[in-house]
Design a protein around this motif. Structure first.
Motif, mmCIF file in Angstrom:
data_model
loop_
_atom_site.group_PDB
_atom_site.id
_atom_site.type_symbol
_atom_site.label_atom_id
_atom_site.label_comp_id
_atom_site.label_asym_id
_atom_site.label_seq_id
_atom_site.Cartn_x
_atom_site.Cartn_y
_atom_site.Cartn_z
ATOM 1 N N SER A 79 35.469 51.742 44.526
ATOM 2 C CA SER A 79 35.678 50.409 43.939
ATOM 3 C C SER A 79 34.708 50.120 42.805
ATOM 4 O O SER A 79 34.952 49.231 41.983
ATOM 5 C CB SER A 79 35.538 49.342 45.027
ATOM 6 O OG SER A 79 34.252 49.400 45.615
ATOM 7 N N ARG A 101 31.879 43.775 37.796
ATOM 8 C CA ARG A 101 32.862 43.678 38.876
ATOM 9 C C ARG A 101 34.258 43.406 38.333
ATOM 10 O O ARG A 101 35.249 43.920 38.847
ATOM 11 C CB ARG A 101 32.440 42.559 39.831
ATOM 12 C CG ARG A 101 33.297 42.467 41.074
ATOM 13 C CD ARG A 101 32.836 41.332 41.963
ATOM 14 N NE ARG A 101 33.697 41.179 43.108
ATOM 15 C CZ ARG A 101 33.645 40.154 43.961
ATOM 16 N NH1 ARG A 101 32.748 39.197 43.772
ATOM 17 N NH2 ARG A 101 34.472 40.087 44.982
ATOM 18 N N GLU A 106 37.505 47.201 41.663
ATOM 19 C CA GLU A 106 37.528 46.273 42.798
ATOM 20 C C GLU A 106 38.564 45.174 42.601
ATOM 21 O O GLU A 106 39.231 44.749 43.553
ATOM 22 C CB GLU A 106 36.136 45.663 42.977
ATOM 23 C CG GLU A 106 36.021 44.757 44.201
ATOM 24 C CD GLU A 106 34.623 44.203 44.373
ATOM 25 O OE1 GLU A 106 34.425 43.386 45.293
ATOM 26 O OE2 GLU A 106 33.735 44.589 43.580
ATOM 27 N N LYS A 113 45.077 51.432 38.843
ATOM 28 C CA LYS A 113 44.547 52.492 39.702
ATOM 29 C C LYS A 113 45.418 53.744 39.628
ATOM 30 O O LYS A 113 44.904 54.871 39.601
ATOM 31 C CB LYS A 113 44.473 52.000 41.144
ATOM 32 C CG LYS A 113 43.472 50.889 41.374
ATOM 33 C CD LYS A 113 43.465 50.461 42.832
ATOM 34 C CE LYS A 113 42.481 49.329 43.076
ATOM 35 N NZ LYS A 113 42.492 48.877 44.486
#
Length: 257
Positions: A79, A101, A106, A113
């Motif tokens: 992540s 972040r 994450e 992804k």
């Protein structure tokens, strides 16, 4: 006489009312009694009482165990890894935790992804950094897409559209692997090993030879031979015309000399 008739009529009406009350009392079912609403056994709701069965206890059912979700191909992506668009940006490495972040996986979407997973598989099999069209690279991209479809169909097995897309991608990858196996067997083995692909041979084609199928096959062969014969005759005719034209061009040249 009138008085006697009235007395007789009243007696008949009273007797009929008593018969109706008795029939109604006999037709009443035990579970319609108000005592069934009370807890515990009770005896009798009236004349000729009866025993009410104890209340049935409905125990709680055993909770069903939830099936474990299948392991995703994206589970090995940490992540804290940055998105693909920000990996080459040096400023993204030195930002504060909140911005980092936001730029990491994450809070990334599934498509982002998946794109990063495709790039990882492509990096395993590509020849150089600019290689984006070789057979190995196309097999790697199709592999990531097929595994994504498989994970989706394990949760939504009635999704016919994505199932069709998955089967089309599998057929396309089979054709690429078949050609790569015929051309370069070492590269074929290396690609299957790096991507974790198990290549299975297609089943042998079998068709029962019926009389109709044999007759149709013989007719098709006969037509094919006739067509080849006509093409050969046309080819020969063109050659003759070309040779006659060259000879006719040579004759005037000889006469002028």
């Amino acid at each position: 006489m009138a008085m006697l008739a009235k007395v007789a009529l009243r007696a008949v009406l009273k007797s009929s009312v008593g018969v109706l009350r008795e029939s109604v009392a006999l037709s009443v079912k035990p579970w319609t009694c108000s005592s069934t609403l009370l807890s515990g056994p009770r005896v009798g709701c009236g004349a000729g009482g009866f025993a009410v069965p104890p209340p049935v206890r409905h125990y709680a059912r055993v909770a069903k165990k939830k099936k474990a979700d299948p392991e995703s191909q994206l589970s090995d992506l940490p992540s804290t890894m940055l998105k693909m668009d920000y990996t080459a940006v040096p400023l993204a490495q030195t930002t504060d935790d909140v911005v980092r972040r936001l730029l990491s996986l994450e809070l990334a979407s599934h498509s982002e992804k998946l794109q990063l997973k495709k790039e990882q598989l492509v990096a395993k099999v590509q020849r150089d950094e600019n290689d984006r069209s070789s057979v190995a690279v196309r097999v790697a991209i199709l592999t990531a897409r097929i595994r994504n479809y498989q994970e989706h169909l394990q949760k939504h097995h009635k999704d016919k559209a994505n199932k069709r897309r998955m089967l089309m991608a599998i057929d396309r990858r089979k054709k690429l692997l078949k050609n790569l196996r015929l051309v370069n067997y070492e590269a074929f083995e290396k690609v299957c090993e790096l991507l974790g692909i198990t290549y299975t041979f297609p089943p042998e084609y079998y068709r029962r030879a019926t009389r109709r199928w044999l007759a149709k096959k013989a007719f098709c062969i006969k037509v094919f031979k006739e067509v080849q014969k006509q093409k050969a005759e046309q080819r020969l005719m063109k050659q003759r015309l070309a040779s006659a034209g060259t000879e006719a061009a040579k004759i005037p040249a000889v006469e002028t000399q």
